[in-house]
Design a protein around this motif. Structure first.
Motif, short mmCIF file in Angstrom:
data_model
loop_
_atom_site.label_atom_id
_atom_site.label_comp_id
_atom_site.label_asym_id
_atom_site.label_seq_id
_atom_site.Cartn_x
_atom_site.Cartn_y
_atom_site.Cartn_z
N PRO A 1 25.64 38.46 -1.06
CA PRO A 1 25.48 39.74 -0.36
C PRO A 1 26.42 39.84 0.84
O PRO A 1 26.84 38.84 1.40
N ALA A 2 26.73 41.10 1.21
CA ALA A 2 27.61 41.34 2.37
C ALA A 2 26.89 40.91 3.66
O ALA A 2 25.66 40.91 3.70
N PRO A 3 27.62 40.53 4.71
CA PRO A 3 29.07 40.35 4.75
C PRO A 3 29.48 39.08 4.00
O PRO A 3 28.82 38.04 4.13
N ARG A 4 30.57 39.17 3.25
CA ARG A 4 30.85 38.12 2.25
C ARG A 4 31.76 37.00 2.75
O ARG A 4 31.91 35.99 2.05
N GLN A 5 32.36 37.15 3.93
CA GLN A 5 33.18 36.05 4.45
C GLN A 5 32.36 34.77 4.55
O GLN A 5 32.86 33.67 4.33
N ARG A 6 31.07 34.90 4.86
CA ARG A 6 30.22 33.69 5.03
C ARG A 6 30.13 32.88 3.74
O ARG A 6 29.94 31.66 3.77
N TRP A 7 30.26 33.54 2.56
CA TRP A 7 30.16 32.79 1.29
C TRP A 7 31.46 32.05 1.01
O TRP A 7 31.43 30.96 0.44
N VAL A 8 32.58 32.63 1.45
CA VAL A 8 33.85 31.88 1.38
C VAL A 8 33.73 30.61 2.21
O VAL A 8 34.08 29.51 1.76
N ASN A 9 33.19 30.76 3.42
CA ASN A 9 33.04 29.62 4.33
C ASN A 9 32.06 28.59 3.77
O ASN A 9 32.28 27.38 3.87
N ALA A 10 30.96 29.09 3.16
CA ALA A 10 29.92 28.19 2.64
C ALA A 10 30.43 27.37 1.44
O ALA A 10 29.92 26.28 1.18
N MET A 11 31.44 27.90 0.74
CA MET A 11 31.98 27.19 -0.43
C MET A 11 33.06 26.18 -0.04
O MET A 11 33.54 25.44 -0.90
N ALA A 12 33.47 26.18 1.22
CA ALA A 12 34.58 25.31 1.65
C ALA A 12 34.09 23.89 1.93
O ALA A 12 32.99 23.69 2.44
N SER A 13 34.93 22.93 1.58
CA SER A 13 34.68 21.52 1.95
C SER A 13 35.46 21.20 3.23
O SER A 13 36.40 21.92 3.59
N ARG A 14 35.06 20.13 3.90
CA ARG A 14 35.70 19.78 5.18
C ARG A 14 37.11 19.22 4.94
O ARG A 14 37.33 18.47 3.99
N GLU A 15 38.01 19.59 5.83
CA GLU A 15 39.41 19.15 5.68
C GLU A 15 39.51 17.63 5.57
O GLU A 15 40.23 17.11 4.70
N GLN A 16 38.79 16.90 6.42
CA GLN A 16 38.94 15.43 6.37
C GLN A 16 38.44 14.85 5.04
O GLN A 16 38.96 13.85 4.55
N ASP A 17 37.43 15.53 4.44
CA ASP A 17 36.92 15.05 3.14
C ASP A 17 37.92 15.33 2.02
O ASP A 17 38.11 14.51 1.12
N ILE A 18 38.58 16.48 2.10
CA ILE A 18 39.59 16.82 1.08
C ILE A 18 40.78 15.87 1.21
O ILE A 18 41.30 15.34 0.22
#
Length: 276
Positions: A193-210
Protein backbone atom coordinates in the motif's frame (compact mmCIF):
# COMPACT_ATOMS: atom_id res chain seq x y z
CA UNK A 1 -7.92 -32.90 -14.45
CA UNK A 2 -5.98 -29.64 -14.18
CA UNK A 3 -5.46 -27.98 -17.57
CA UNK A 4 -3.98 -24.73 -16.21
CA UNK A 5 -0.20 -24.77 -16.93
CA UNK A 6 0.34 -22.39 -13.99
CA UNK A 7 -0.64 -25.11 -11.48
CA UNK A 8 1.85 -27.94 -11.00
CA UNK A 9 2.89 -29.56 -7.69
CA UNK A 10 1.93 -28.72 -4.12
CA UNK A 11 4.01 -29.06 -0.97
CA UNK A 12 4.11 -27.36 2.44
CA UNK A 13 7.04 -24.94 2.61
CA UNK A 14 7.49 -23.57 6.13
CA UNK A 15 3.79 -24.32 6.71
CA UNK A 16 2.53 -22.62 3.51
CA UNK A 17 0.95 -24.89 0.88
CA UNK A 18 3.10 -23.87 -2.09
CA UNK A 19 2.43 -24.37 -5.79
CA UNK A 20 5.71 -25.09 -7.62
CA UNK A 21 7.07 -26.36 -10.93
CA UNK A 22 9.79 -29.01 -10.99
CA UNK A 23 11.44 -30.08 -14.24
CA UNK A 24 14.73 -31.39 -15.60
CA UNK A 25 17.58 -33.00 -13.68
CA UNK A 26 21.00 -31.99 -12.45
CA UNK A 27 22.07 -29.38 -9.92
CA UNK A 28 18.92 -27.60 -8.61
CA UNK A 29 18.06 -24.06 -9.67
CA UNK A 30 15.43 -22.13 -7.73
CA UNK A 31 13.65 -19.44 -9.80
CA UNK A 32 11.94 -16.66 -7.80
CA UNK A 33 9.44 -14.55 -9.75
CA UNK A 34 8.74 -10.81 -9.63
CA UNK A 35 5.81 -8.98 -8.04
CA UNK A 36 3.64 -7.79 -10.92
CA UNK A 37 -0.16 -8.03 -10.64
CA UNK A 38 -1.51 -11.48 -11.54
CA UNK A 39 2.01 -12.92 -11.63
CA UNK A 40 2.81 -16.59 -11.14
CA UNK A 41 6.02 -18.58 -11.46
CA UNK A 42 4.80 -19.95 -14.79
CA UNK A 43 3.86 -16.52 -16.20
CA UNK A 44 7.30 -15.22 -15.25
CA UNK A 45 9.49 -18.18 -16.22
CA UNK A 46 7.54 -20.09 -18.90
CA UNK A 47 10.18 -19.37 -21.57
CA UNK A 48 13.14 -19.92 -19.23
CA UNK A 49 12.17 -23.19 -17.51
CA UNK A 50 12.35 -25.53 -20.53
CA UNK A 51 15.74 -24.13 -21.58
CA UNK A 52 17.37 -24.34 -18.14
CA UNK A 53 15.80 -27.78 -17.58
CA UNK A 54 18.03 -29.17 -20.38
CA UNK A 55 20.98 -28.81 -17.99
CA UNK A 56 19.59 -28.44 -14.46
CA UNK A 57 16.73 -29.38 -12.16
CA UNK A 58 14.51 -26.30 -12.29
CA UNK A 59 12.20 -25.44 -9.38
CA UNK A 60 9.90 -22.41 -9.64
CA UNK A 61 7.45 -21.70 -6.79
CA UNK A 62 4.62 -19.21 -6.47
CA UNK A 63 5.67 -17.11 -3.48
CA UNK A 64 3.12 -16.49 -0.70
CA UNK A 65 0.51 -13.97 -1.82
CA UNK A 66 1.07 -14.72 -5.50
CA UNK A 67 -0.16 -17.27 -8.01
CA UNK A 68 -1.68 -20.52 -6.78
CA UNK A 69 0.10 -20.78 -3.45
CA UNK A 70 -2.11 -20.70 -0.34
CA UNK A 71 -2.87 -17.28 1.18
CA UNK A 72 -3.14 -18.03 4.92
CA UNK A 73 -5.25 -15.70 7.07
CA UNK A 74 -3.18 -13.11 8.92
CA UNK A 75 0.06 -13.85 7.04
CA UNK A 76 2.64 -11.05 7.07
CA UNK A 77 3.86 -10.43 3.53
CA UNK A 78 7.49 -9.52 4.13
CA UNK A 79 11.08 -10.57 3.49
CA UNK A 80 11.14 -12.86 6.55
CA UNK A 81 8.05 -14.78 5.41
CA UNK A 82 9.22 -15.16 1.81
CA UNK A 83 12.81 -16.17 2.63
CA UNK A 84 11.53 -18.73 5.17
CA UNK A 85 9.14 -20.10 2.52
CA UNK A 86 11.95 -20.42 -0.07
CA UNK A 87 14.24 -22.23 2.37
CA UNK A 88 11.27 -24.32 3.55
CA UNK A 89 10.67 -25.41 -0.04
CA UNK A 90 14.28 -26.60 -0.38
CA UNK A 91 13.85 -28.46 2.94
CA UNK A 92 10.58 -30.08 1.78
CA UNK A 93 12.25 -31.25 -1.43
CA UNK A 94 15.35 -32.43 0.46
CA UNK A 95 17.65 -30.03 -1.40
CA UNK A 96 20.73 -29.03 0.60
CA UNK A 97 21.94 -26.37 -1.82
CA UNK A 98 20.65 -24.69 -4.98
CA UNK A 99 21.53 -21.96 -7.43
CA UNK A 100 19.05 -19.11 -7.00
CA UNK A 101 17.75 -16.85 -9.77
CA UNK A 102 15.69 -13.85 -8.65
CA UNK A 103 13.71 -11.48 -10.87
CA UNK A 104 13.02 -7.96 -9.55
CA UNK A 105 11.17 -8.51 -6.22
CA UNK A 106 12.51 -12.09 -6.43
CA UNK A 107 16.04 -10.69 -6.64
CA UNK A 108 15.60 -9.08 -3.22
CA UNK A 109 14.49 -12.48 -1.86
CA UNK A 110 17.41 -14.29 -3.51
CA UNK A 111 19.85 -11.73 -2.10
CA UNK A 112 18.38 -11.97 1.42
CA UNK A 113 18.38 -15.77 1.20
CA UNK A 114 22.09 -15.82 0.26
CA UNK A 115 22.88 -13.47 3.16
CA UNK A 116 20.81 -15.34 5.78
CA UNK A 117 21.44 -18.91 4.58
CA UNK A 118 24.77 -18.72 2.70
CA UNK A 119 25.34 -22.48 2.60
CA UNK A 120 21.96 -23.13 0.94
CA UNK A 121 22.93 -21.02 -2.09
CA UNK A 122 25.69 -22.00 -4.52
CA UNK A 123 25.47 -19.33 -7.24
CA UNK A 124 23.27 -16.28 -7.49
CA UNK A 125 21.60 -14.58 -10.48
CA UNK A 126 19.93 -11.20 -9.90
CA UNK A 127 17.83 -9.83 -12.77
CA UNK A 128 16.41 -6.29 -12.68
CA UNK A 129 16.75 -6.77 -8.97
CA UNK A 130 15.40 -4.92 -5.96
CA UNK A 131 17.45 -5.29 -2.76
CA UNK A 132 19.48 -2.07 -2.57
CA UNK A 133 18.16 1.41 -1.74
CA UNK A 134 16.76 3.45 -4.65
CA UNK A 135 14.12 6.09 -5.16
CA UNK A 136 10.91 4.39 -6.29
CA UNK A 137 10.22 4.88 -10.01
CA UNK A 138 6.84 5.92 -11.41
CA UNK A 139 6.87 2.52 -13.16
CA UNK A 140 7.21 0.51 -9.94
CA UNK A 141 4.71 2.75 -8.17
CA UNK A 142 2.22 2.06 -10.98
CA UNK A 143 2.86 -1.71 -10.88
CA UNK A 144 2.44 -1.99 -7.11
CA UNK A 145 -0.53 0.40 -7.17
CA UNK A 146 -2.33 -1.47 -9.98
CA UNK A 147 -6.14 -1.43 -9.90
CA UNK A 148 -7.64 -4.16 -12.09
CA UNK A 149 -8.76 -3.13 -15.56
CA UNK A 150 -7.70 -4.20 -19.03
CA UNK A 151 -6.68 -0.59 -19.73
CA UNK A 152 -4.44 -0.42 -16.64
CA UNK A 153 -2.85 -3.75 -17.54
CA UNK A 154 -2.11 -2.48 -21.08
CA UNK A 155 -0.48 0.64 -19.59
CA UNK A 156 1.64 -1.51 -17.29
CA UNK A 157 2.84 -3.69 -20.15
CA UNK A 158 3.85 -0.49 -21.99
CA UNK A 159 6.00 0.38 -18.97
CA UNK A 160 7.44 -3.13 -18.56
CA UNK A 161 8.53 -3.89 -22.12
CA UNK A 162 10.88 -1.95 -24.39
CA UNK A 163 9.38 -3.49 -27.53
CA UNK A 164 5.60 -3.51 -27.16
CA UNK A 165 5.23 -5.92 -30.14
CA UNK A 166 6.38 -8.69 -27.77
CA UNK A 167 3.73 -7.76 -25.28
CA UNK A 168 0.45 -8.08 -27.14
CA UNK A 169 -3.09 -7.11 -26.21
CA UNK A 170 -3.70 -10.85 -25.91
CA UNK A 171 -1.06 -10.98 -23.16
CA UNK A 172 -2.63 -7.93 -21.52
CA UNK A 173 -5.98 -9.75 -21.50
CA UNK A 174 -4.38 -12.90 -20.01
CA UNK A 175 -2.56 -10.93 -17.31
CA UNK A 176 -5.69 -8.92 -16.53
CA UNK A 177 -7.74 -12.13 -16.15
CA UNK A 178 -4.99 -13.51 -13.89
CA UNK A 179 -5.09 -10.39 -11.73
CA UNK A 180 -8.83 -10.74 -11.01
CA UNK A 181 -8.84 -14.38 -9.91
CA UNK A 182 -10.40 -14.84 -6.45
CA UNK A 183 -8.01 -13.66 -3.73
CA UNK A 184 -5.33 -12.36 -6.11
CA UNK A 185 -6.01 -8.61 -5.97
CA UNK A 186 -6.85 -8.73 -2.24
CA UNK A 187 -3.43 -10.08 -1.32
CA UNK A 188 -1.69 -7.93 -3.93
CA UNK A 189 -3.23 -4.64 -2.78
CA UNK A 190 -2.51 -5.55 0.86
CA UNK A 191 1.16 -6.13 0.07
CA UNK A 192 2.44 -2.75 -1.09
CA UNK A 193 0.00 0.00 0.00
CA UNK A 194 0.98 3.65 -0.54
CA UNK A 195 3.27 5.35 0.24
CA UNK A 196 5.34 2.72 -1.55
CA UNK A 197 8.92 3.94 -1.03
CA UNK A 198 8.84 2.14 2.35
CA UNK A 199 8.42 -1.25 0.57
CA UNK A 200 11.49 -0.57 -1.58
CA UNK A 201 13.38 0.15 1.65
CA UNK A 202 11.92 -2.92 3.42
CA UNK A 203 13.13 -5.19 0.60
CA UNK A 204 16.71 -3.88 0.78
CA UNK A 205 19.56 -5.77 2.45
CA UNK A 206 22.34 -3.98 4.35
CA UNK A 207 25.32 -2.83 2.32
CA UNK A 208 27.85 -4.56 4.58
CA UNK A 209 25.94 -7.85 4.25
CA UNK A 210 25.86 -7.61 0.45
CA UNK A 211 29.56 -6.72 0.32
CA UNK A 212 30.34 -9.79 2.46
CA UNK A 213 28.63 -12.23 0.08
CA UNK A 214 31.08 -14.92 -1.09
CA UNK A 215 28.87 -16.23 -3.90
CA UNK A 216 29.62 -16.13 -7.61
CA UNK A 217 26.92 -13.74 -8.84
CA UNK A 218 25.57 -12.81 -12.26
CA UNK A 219 23.80 -9.43 -12.33
CA UNK A 220 21.49 -8.80 -15.33
CA UNK A 221 19.53 -5.69 -16.28
CA UNK A 222 17.66 -4.17 -19.22
CA UNK A 223 19.14 -0.80 -20.18
CA UNK A 224 15.70 0.74 -20.81
CA UNK A 225 14.11 -0.64 -17.61
CA UNK A 226 11.49 1.86 -16.35
CA UNK A 227 10.50 -0.21 -13.32
CA UNK A 228 13.81 -0.85 -11.54
CA UNK A 229 16.59 1.58 -12.49
CA UNK A 230 19.79 0.22 -14.03
CA UNK A 231 21.68 1.95 -11.18
CA UNK A 232 20.52 -0.80 -8.77
CA UNK A 233 22.40 -3.45 -10.76
CA UNK A 234 25.47 -1.23 -11.09
CA UNK A 235 25.43 -0.93 -7.28
CA UNK A 236 25.04 -4.69 -6.81
CA UNK A 237 27.89 -5.37 -9.25
CA UNK A 238 30.13 -2.95 -7.32
CA UNK A 239 29.24 -4.32 -3.89
CA UNK A 240 29.38 -8.07 -4.65
CA UNK A 241 33.02 -9.12 -4.93
CA UNK A 242 32.62 -12.17 -7.21
CA UNK A 243 30.09 -10.60 -9.57
CA UNK A 244 29.75 -10.00 -13.28
CA UNK A 245 27.27 -7.63 -14.91
CA UNK A 246 25.40 -8.09 -18.19
CA UNK A 247 23.26 -5.23 -19.54
CA UNK A 248 20.85 -5.91 -22.40
CA UNK A 249 20.28 -2.94 -24.72
CA UNK A 250 16.80 -2.37 -26.20
CA UNK A 251 15.35 -4.13 -23.18
CA UNK A 252 12.92 -3.11 -20.46
CA UNK A 253 12.12 -4.91 -17.22
CA UNK A 254 11.37 -8.35 -18.70
CA UNK A 255 14.78 -9.58 -19.86
CA UNK A 256 13.66 -13.22 -19.56
CA UNK A 257 10.79 -12.56 -21.99
CA UNK A 258 12.18 -9.78 -24.21
CA UNK A 259 15.52 -11.57 -24.77
CA UNK A 260 14.37 -15.06 -23.81
CA UNK A 261 16.93 -17.17 -25.69
CA UNK A 262 19.93 -15.02 -24.85
CA UNK A 263 18.83 -14.79 -21.22
CA UNK A 264 18.43 -18.56 -20.85
CA UNK A 265 21.79 -19.23 -22.51
CA UNK A 266 23.59 -16.61 -20.42
CA UNK A 267 22.14 -17.94 -17.16
CA UNK A 268 22.53 -21.60 -18.16
CA UNK A 269 26.20 -21.11 -19.09
CA UNK A 270 26.90 -19.21 -15.86
CA UNK A 271 25.30 -21.89 -13.70
CA UNK A 272 26.94 -24.89 -15.40
CA UNK A 273 30.49 -23.63 -16.01
CA UNK A 274 33.23 -25.05 -13.83
CA UNK A 275 34.02 -23.07 -10.67
CA UNK A 276 36.92 -20.69 -11.21
Amino acid sequence: MNTNPEIAHGVRANGILTNYHDSGSGFPVLLIHGSGPGVSAWANWRLTMPELAKRSRVIAPDMAGFGFTERPQGIAYNLDTWVAQAVGLLDALDIAQADVVGNSFGGALALAMAIRHPKRVRRLVLMGSVGVPFEITPGLDAAWGYEPSIENMRKLLDIFAYDRSLVTDELAELRYQASIRPGFQESFSAMFPAPRQRWVNAMASREQDIRALPHETLVIHGREDKVIPLSTSLTLAQWIDRSQLHVFGRCGHWTQIEHAQRFAKLVGDFLTEQQS
